[in-house]
Design an enzyme around this catalytic site. Structure first.
Site, PDB file in Angstrom:
ATOM      1  CE  LYS A 161      -3.217  -2.507   2.964  1.00 11.63           C
ATOM      2  NZ  LYS A 161      -3.827  -2.558   4.296  1.00 11.63           N
ATOM      3  CG  ASP A 165      -6.575  -4.527   7.499  1.00 12.96           C
ATOM      4  OD1 ASP A 165      -6.045  -5.653   7.368  1.00 12.96           O
ATOM      5  OD2 ASP A 165      -6.739  -3.751   6.539  1.00 12.96           O
TER       6      ASP A 165
END
Length: 940
Positions: free
Chosen positions: A629, A665
């Protein structure tokens, strides 16, 4: 002698002339329209337009608002050679038209050869088949005369200047076809028939020609297209000649008679019929009624009979006849010639209104009518002509104002610039008409920038351009579809993705050699059960933001939680600097939050959501495997991220923190949803990145010796199956790595390859780069860049903006694909990133966005199908009911992503009933729950 008398009169009687004109004005006061009346007429016309566009009211509407299936104006890239038939008056034309494509700064051009052929009067009122046979025979004569090959196939365009209802460019509908004749045509047997097919039949009867009728257009549409070739702002066509009509580009979503709502289509208003339903009764004079009663079609084309050149001369004759009969002209003398219909023509009207010679011309015309006019008579008759023609231009201006107002309102523009293409003998030959029309339009619409362009051979050239545009759009659509087909996944390909994902999941669990899917143990042994209570800190790092939360769990009959949070930005220099700088920044953010909440001295247990691949050896220990990311902080990979955060807190030496758990997450999302929904055993992230986790039976996890020892000492979680208790652990799959070893190569497009090559981690996270929101915008940009370089988009103009990586953000996909998003708003988004688009460009951009996002959703759906099928088979069930907790902006904000994902999973896993539940505050709240579950377990 009369000329000398005229000059003498002008010098000696100037004070009397206004009086004579006043008498005429009084006699024709109903024809003298002021601006309030014109605005009223314009409003009535707008209401009639809406009726014509609506499927419910179209049948009863006077203005039919006929769709033309012309969806685009020329952009200069059209090319080709076409034959054109132009039928619309007392003679028709056959043309050869060569459309030349513009190159560089050179504009495109049109070259024409033509010949006119008369139409005998008996064919105008005879059989329709004979009329078209004459047209076909004339076409063959033209081919012979120009030495054009009869064997080679020639594309043929047909300008047919009569009301027709079209279902496509080359076919009229079975229901409507030719709606009605006008302009003295009354050929039998064609009304209600397919005119294009009738022409094809006539060409077949003539024989010896190889033609293909590609388009039939109205002369008004052809006029707009001709002017549009020179002026990109031309989106209105206007005919003011023997007849009158107007067309314009309407938003497709407003045209009920045509399927689809994307883009625009030219609507042929057939405004000559305005008033046929009585809408203009209070503006129709006795002279209009007399003209109508004596016409070939009484009660029809009322507006046309008040406006067009075919009738203005007759209106002037009737007014002059009435005034003479009442003794107001020619001392009451009325000649037989004046009583004869058709003796005053539009050419006479134009001559009478010439600036310098108008009065003299009027005298000669009246003399030819066997009258002996005085100078006063000549001035009075000239003024009659002026009032009649001025009313015509006023009425046209009112209708045009209605059309322009509708276009501006449709597009929600504050400023408005448009060009009107005009053709017709009245506009071209009347000395005052254009100037009057322009002034009235400007007066009615003072804030509009309206330009009028006279069409050159509009009806003929335009038909060829309609055909050329249709060919260009068809070729463009074919090439765009070929490009987008790379993103369209077949059922077989989706089954392949499902199979490869299943194989990757199993290989990762076995831990035998390198695996594309890591299948990382999370050390989370069970979901929450509602008994969790107390205050916990939650730290959430997963993208460009860092979120710090205080969560207070309350147990009871209905467990609940209170959440307080603050969001901090992670600067790019921290994301891609050193690891120490990054974690020092996180510690600074935590310190600020504790100050903000007034709890800096409380040593609270904390959970750390760390949304990057980690190899965990305990619930509070996780070694970073690799950054994703966009993160690239040094000296982090291969290090324990919990230790790095603890060290940063120690360096700050301001507060203490009990970091009890670290979680991905995805795991946190699952835990958060499981707090509300006990059947939740899967977590899914579909945001900037994508990942999935699930509760796996511990016996199937063979990746580390630690798991074996946990299974032996019975310290891990349990799931009941009958009377047996099955030990479980949540597995963080890190499925974004599927394809890293080539398992998805057959699905990778050149655009995906380019995105991967320019990423921070080439060759890694290939599945995520196909399905993660962080990359979708860039895949779209690469696709748009290719289409533009091939001349299929943005007129081939590859701008610096289009070459800028990251300029097309993924949020634009969600906005552009919104069902409520009109193309003008799409265009506004593109202009916001310096991409100047046409309506057609906006449609293509929307299609590209749709193809890329749909593929992403399908890939996630196929992966989910593989996972739930694996769980079902592991448990030996015929049918599985399971809930998935979902988080991520792509799933939450994209208008179609969730629906496509769920449908794909349903089709590919028919024996599984999967419920998707969106996580609220999922990652942070989930980390707090993991911490709470861990503390409960330690206290037992």
């Amino acid at each position: 002698m009369f000329t000398l008398q005229l000059f003498s009169f002008l010098f000696s009687k100037t004070q009397e002339e206004p009086t004579k004109k006043f008498k005429v004005d009084s006699f024709l006061h109903t024809m003298c329209l002021h601006d309030d009346q014109l605005r009223d007429i314009s409003a009535r016309f707008q209401a009639e337009m809406k009726k014509g566009l609506s499927a419910e009211s179209n049948a009863a509407a006077a203005i039919k608002m006929l769709p033309t299936h012309v969806r685009s104006t020329p952009d200069g890239s059209e090319r080709g050679q076409f034959l054109v038939l132009d039928l619309g008056g007392s003679e028709f034309k056959v043309l050869r038209v060569n459309v030349r494509e513009g190159m560089g700064i050179r504009r495109g051009g049109v070259e024409m050869e033509e010949r006119s052929y008369p139409i005998p009067q008996e064919l105008l009122v005879g059989r329709g088949a004979e009329l078209l046979d004459h047209v076909s025979e004339s076409l063959k004569d033209f081919l012979h005369e120009k030495n054009i090959s009869l064997e080679m196939k020639h594309p043929l365009a047909f300008t047919f200047s009569f009301p027709c209802e079209l279902s496509s460019l080359d076919q009229v509908t079975d229901q409507g076809s030719l709606l009605s004749w006008s302009k003295n045509f009354r050929a039998r047997g064609l009304q209600g028939k397919d005119v294009v097919q009738a022409l094809r039949d006539a060409i077949g009867r003539t024989g010896g020609m190889n033609t293909e009728v590609l388009a039939m257009v109205n002369d008004t549409v052809a006029t707009m297209m001709t002017c549009g070739f020179e002026d990109k702002y031309c989106e209105v066509g206007l005919i003011i000649g023997t007849g009158t009509n107007a067309c314009y580009m309407e938003e497709l979503r407003h045209i009920d008679l045509v399927e689809g709502d994307e883009g625009r289509m030219c609507v042929n208003t057939e405004w000559g019929a305005f008033g046929d339903d009585g809408a203009l009764n209070d503006y129709v004079t006795e002279f209009d009624r007399e003209v109508d009663a004596a016409s070939n079609n009484p009660g029809k084309q009322i507006f046309e009979k008040m406006v067009s050149g075919m009738y203005l001369g007759e209106l002037v004759r009737l007014v002059v006849l009435k005034m003479a009969t009442l003794g107001l002209l020619f001392a009451g003398h009325v000649s037989n010639t004046l009583r004869t219909k058709g003796k005053v023509t539009i050419a006479h009207v134009a001559a009478m209104e010439e600036y310098k010679h108008g009065v003299e011309n009027t005298r000669l015309i009246l003399t030819d009518l066997d009258l002996t006019p005085s100078l006063d008579d000549c001035i009075a008759v000239q003024h009659v002509s002026t009032i009649v023609s001025f009313r015509s231009s006023n009425l046209v201006a009112a209708g045009l104002a209605a059309i322009l107002t509708r276009i501006k309102q449709n597009r929600k523009l504050r400023t408005f610039r448009i060009t009107v293409g005009v053709d017709g003998t009245l506009y071209k030959t009347h000395p005052q008409y254009p100037k009057r029309l322009h002034k009235v339009v400007q007066r009615l619409l003072p804030e509009y920038q309206v330009r009028f362009v006279l069409s050159d051979s509009g009806s003929s050239k335009g038909a060829a351009l309609v055909t050329a545009v249709a060919q260009r759009l068809a070729s463009q659509k074919r090439k765009v579809d070929e490009t987008l087909s790379l993103f369209r996944l077949s059922s077989e390909q989706l089954q392949l993705v499902k199979a490869r994902m299943r194989a990757g999941l199993e290989a990762g669990l076995r831990g035998e050699g390198p695996s594309e899917i890591k299948m990382l143990p999370s050390f989370v042994s069970r979901p929450p059960d509602g008994t969790e209570h107390g205050k916990y800190l939650a730290l959430d790092l997963g993208g460009t933001n860092f979120k710090v939360m205080l969560v207070n769990f309350k147990k009871g009959l209905q467990p609940s939680s209170q959440v307080y949070h603050k969001i901090y930005t992670i600067p790019l220099e921290k994301m891609q600097g050193t690891g120490e700088e990054l974690f020092d920044h996180l510690a600074e953010c935590v310190s600020d939050f504790l100050d903000y909440m007034g709890i800096k001295n409380a040593r609270l247990p904390a959970g750390f959501t760390f949304s990057f691949p980690c190899e965990q050896t305990a619930i509070d220990a996780g070694t970073l495997v690799s950054w994703t990311k966009g993160f690239k902080a040094t000296d982090c990979e291969g290090h324990d991220v919990v230790d790095m955060l603890r060290d940063a807190i120690k360096r700050r030496n301001e507060f203490e923190l009990d970091i009890a758990a670290v979680a991905n997450d995805t795991v946190a999302t699952m835990m958060s949803c499981a707090y509300e929904e006990p059947q939740c055993e899967i977590g899914l992230i579909a945001g900037n990145g994508t990942n999935v986790c699930y509760m796996e039976e511990l016996k199937n996890i063979k990746t580390t010796e630690q798991k074996k020892r946990q299974m032996d000492d019975g310290s891990d979680g349990e799931r009941k199956a009958g009377d047996a208790r099955i030990q479980t652990m949540c597995i963080n799959t890190e499925w974004g790595g599927l394809g890293d070893h080539g398992s998805l190569d057959e699905l990778i497009t050149p655009y995906d390859a380019e995105v991967d090559l320019n990423s921070l981690n080439p060759g890694n996270q290939r599945f995520e780069k196909l399905a993660g929101g962080m990359y979708l915008g860039e895949v779209v940009r690469q696709t748009l860049l290719d289409l533009t370089s091939r001349g299929l988009l943005f007129r081939g103009n590859v701008t610096d903006a289009l070459k800028t990586p990251g300029i097309f953000q993924t949020k634009y996909l969600s906005q552009i694909e919104s069902d409520r998003m009109a193309l003008l708003q799409v265009r506004s988004i593109l202009q916001g990133i310096r991409l100047d688009s046409t309506c057609d460009d906006s449609i293509i951009v929307k299609e590209v966005c749709g193809a890329v996002s749909r593929r992403a959703a399908q890939l996630c759906g196929a992966g989910m199908a593989a996972l739930v099928e694996k769980i079902r088979e592991n448990r030996g069930l015929d049918h599985l009911n399971i809930t998935v907790g979902v988080a991520g902006t792509l799933y939450k904000l994209h208008p179609h992503f969730s629906e496509v994902l769920q449908e794909t999973a349903r089709v590919l896993a028919p024996q599984c009933h999967v419920t998707f539940v969106q996580s609220e505050e999922g990652r942070g709240k989930g980390a707090a729950l993991i911490t709470a579950v861990t503390r409960q377990k330690e206290e037992m």
